[in-house]
Enzyme design. Structure first.
Site, PDB file in Angstrom:
ATOM      1  N   LYS A 280       0.966  -1.154   0.080  1.00  0.00           N
ATOM      2  CA  LYS A 280       0.060   0.088   0.124  1.00  0.00           C
ATOM      3  C   LYS A 280       1.026   1.120  -0.159  1.00  0.00           C
ATOM      4  CE  LYS A 280      -4.257   1.740   2.269  1.00  0.00           C
ATOM      5  NZ  LYS A 280      -5.197   1.319   3.360  1.00  0.00           N
ATOM      6  N   GLU A 367     -19.157  -4.575  11.351  1.00  0.00           N
ATOM      7  CA  GLU A 367     -20.057  -3.729  12.038  1.00  0.00           C
ATOM      8  C   GLU A 367     -21.083  -4.407  12.730  1.00  0.00           C
ATOM      9  OE1 GLU A 367     -18.347  -1.517   8.657  1.00  0.00           O
ATOM     10  OE2 GLU A 367     -19.413  -3.272   8.630  1.00  0.00           O
ATOM     11  N   ARG A 395     -25.049  -0.783   8.272  1.00  0.00           N
ATOM     12  CA  ARG A 395     -25.053  -2.284   8.229  1.00  0.00           C
ATOM     13  C   ARG A 395     -25.010  -2.805   9.178  1.00  0.00           C
ATOM     14  NH1 ARG A 395     -20.804  -2.946   3.822  1.00  0.00           N
ATOM     15  NH2 ARG A 395     -19.695  -4.411   5.016  1.00  0.00           N
TER      16      ARG A 395
END
Length: 630
Positions: A280, A367, A395
């Site tokens: 990344k 979540e 969610r």
């Protein structure tokens, strides 16, 4: 090459590996330059440059379908499909979207913003392909962080069972937004260090072919030997046991390795999971060396130093104000525990985690699990603080209803990024939480007018013992108001008169209060006296104040930076009807019945008519109606 001249990815077919390496560097430099001005998701995109180029070289989009899981890493894909010329408008009002957008390009086959949906969407496309007897490859690209989402695991289970042809790219950079956590993350860690698994598997199969076929017993024994050796040579067989052919791990920045494995995957029957290791932020030192997730998505920055372009004199961020208040309270109350679904940086919980590591839980992109963990803690007389963005709370709706509110548990939900968030657009606008929370029994829902009231609301929430309580707060920074040195409890369900008036009243809260005050001051010059009420408790309503307004026949305008359907204004209307005030004049302002796209918040509010001038216009009409009735 001139990236602005790219129309479609077909030009890649004839390029050599050396030419692709040059193209990779040009794309990286382009992204670093453009995002230094516009901001955006720099880290994820720098990490998938070679992977994206290889995908477009080896497959044929849009016939072959690429599904980017969260969409944070779709910028390179946008460049290769002819949108480089629009990058100056990235995430700006009416500009290029920061996520895949179907109306932008035929190459964007799935719109994302929330994680862990790509595998399920891919399964739907694969089923449709097979039913229609078409021939194409469906390639979801999912990150190791998103793979922890329950929906992704549900999809893996189904895909492995159906055995349909699909190539899943697992983009493993050991990060989601923040560093990943959990047992699945550890499994991937073992695979990263296990060497090239497919070589081991092929060698075993070659060895077994040399065993003479002299009966079922020997064949069964050979198969058991094969399985045992696989476990001996490879640390972790998770995906194979799920029904996938596992390939990798592969260096996601090595074109030849990617091409070789894509060729193998395309020839393999059934679902394939190609495990690709990427870095990344690759190619830009500040992003590449980031260990906290700071460079996942940023505002503008200085290319030479990596310093962010922002004012040092800004008031504290709302996320910091809330989390630091919780941290201070935790020093005197050992029952306080913080929970976040993979957002410790965004929710500014690093300080809490540093001081109370045993009471800080990052559960990963999960979540639903986070909400029910908080509920479980509350059953044991703990005081859980669930830090979650408004868009991500969607969610966990069932868990909030079924596990938290139904059991009337003392969970404090900090709803971050409530209201319009701007550049991230439709998928991230926090405008639905009032509508999907206020009708749920037992919950208290509030929003402060400024950071000083915000710290008192946090204190109120953490000392509240009568059930669940949620505080919504906006993205960005506070107003810079003076802060009280000691905390105080705000009586539940009480509003505050900010400006008195006799001709009409504005009921609002949070970010829309300054607009209401400005409108009232303008109306005062026109001879119209307007009361402005800080309706800080969205639920329960301040029934005493409402009744006084109704009894005095004061026209009311409600304003909310949230959807009108089922929102605060609807609640006031329902209450008026319930109490028999059928002639009460009530008007409402808020988010209309449509998804709000990306752009700066001011432009978005202007577009939907949430402006001071509109408030003045509506209040003038309401006041005149009262005068006519008088």
């Amino acid at each position: 090459m001139d990236l602005l001249s790219i129309k479609d990815p077909s030009f890649l077919k004839g390029m050599s590996n050396q030419e692709l390496e040059v193209l990779s560097q040009e794309i990286r430099q382009f992204l670093i330059e453009k995002l230094s001005v516009t901001g955006g998701h720099i880290g994820p995109n720098l990490g998938v440059v070679e992977l994206t180029i290889a995908l477009h070289k080896c497959f044929d989009s849009p016939k072959d379908k690429f599904i980017w899981d969260v969409g944070h890493q779709s910028y390179v894909h946008k460049i290769l499909t002819g949108r480089a010329c629009e990058f100056d408008t990235l995430r700006k009002y009416k500009g290029l979207c920061g996520f895949p957008k179907r109306i932008e390009s035929e190459h964007d086959v799935w719109e994302t913003g929330h994680s862990s949906t790509s595998l399920s969407a891919a399964m739907g496309m694969v089923i449709a392909r097979d039913l229609k007897k078409e021939s194409s490859f469906v390639v979801p690209i999912i990150g190791d962080g998103a793979l922890t989402g329950g929906m992704a695991l549900e999809a893996l289970n189904h895909i492995g069972h159906e055995k349909k042809n699909m190539i899943v790219i697992l983009n493993d950079n050991e990060m989601s937004i923040a560093p990943n956590v959990g047992a699945l993350h550890n499994i991937l860690g073992q695979l990263r260090t296990a060497g090239k698994y497919q070589w081991v598997k092929d060698e075993l199969e070659l060895l077994l072919k040399k065993v003479p076929a002299v009966g079922g017993k020997l064949a069964a024994t050979a198969e058991r030997v094969k399985d045992s050796l696989k476990y001996l040579f490879v640390s972790g067989m998770f995906f194979e046991e799920m029904g996938f052919t596992y390939l990798g791990p592969v260096d996601g920045h090595d074109f030849e390795a990617l091409f070789e494995n894509f060729r193998y995957a395309k020839k393999t029957e059934g679902p394939v999971l190609l495990h690709v290791i990427t870095k990344k932020g690759k190619g830009f030192h500040p992003a590449e060396s980031d260990k906290k997730g700071t460079w996942h998505g940023t505002g503008p920055y200085k290319m030479d130093t990596g310093d962010f372009v922002k004012s040092d004199k800004s008031p504290p961020a709302w996320s910091s104000l809330v989390s630091e208040t919780v941290r201070k309270l935790a020093r005197d109350d050992e029952r306080i525990v913080a929970i976040t679904p993979a957002m410790p940086v965004g929710s500014k919980l690093e300080g809490f985690a540093s001081e109370f590591p045993e009471r800080m839980f990052d559960v990963g992109i999960a979540e639903q699990h986070a909400a029910t963990v908080a509920a479980g803690l509350a059953t044991q007389n703990m005081k859980p603080f669930l830090a979650i963005y408004s868009t991500f709370l969607q969610r966990a709706y069932d868990q909030v209803v079924h596990d938290i509110c139904r059991q009337n548990l003392n969970v404090f939900i900090g709803i971050d990024r409530a209201g319009l968030v701007g550049a991230d657009g439709e998928t991230h606008q926090g405008v639905f939480d009032i509508a999907f929370l206020r009708h749920v029994p037992n919950i208290v829902l509030m929003m402060p007018k400024d950071e000083n009231e915000g710290q008192h609301m946090v204190y109120t929430a953490m000392t509240y013992d009568d059930g669940p309580i949620a505080m919504r707060f906006p993205r960005g920074n506070g107003l810079g108001v003076p802060m009280d040195e000691s905390y105080k409890t705000i009586p539940i369900g009480t509003w505050e008169i900010l400006r008195d008036g006799e001709d009409a009243a504005i009921l609002t809260f949070g970010t829309t209060i300054p607009m209401a005050i400005e409108a009232a001051e303008t109306l005062e010059k026109q001879g119209i006296s307007v009361k402005v009420v800080n309706a800080r408790f969205i639920k329960p309503l301040d029934e005493k104040m409402l009744n006084e307004l109704f009894l005095n026949n004061i026209p009311i305008l409600t304003i909310e930076e949230a959807v009108l359907q089922g929102g605060f204004g609807s609640y006031v209307l329902e209450y008026a009807h319930e109490k028999g005030y059928y002639q009460q004049a009530i008007d409402r302002m808020g988010i209309p019945d449509k998804f709000i796209e990306h752009g700066d918040v001011e432009s978005l509010l202007e577009e939907i008519g949430m402006t001071t001038s509109e408030v003045v216009k509506r209040m003038t009409i309401l006041a005149r109606k009262k005068q006519q009735r008088a």
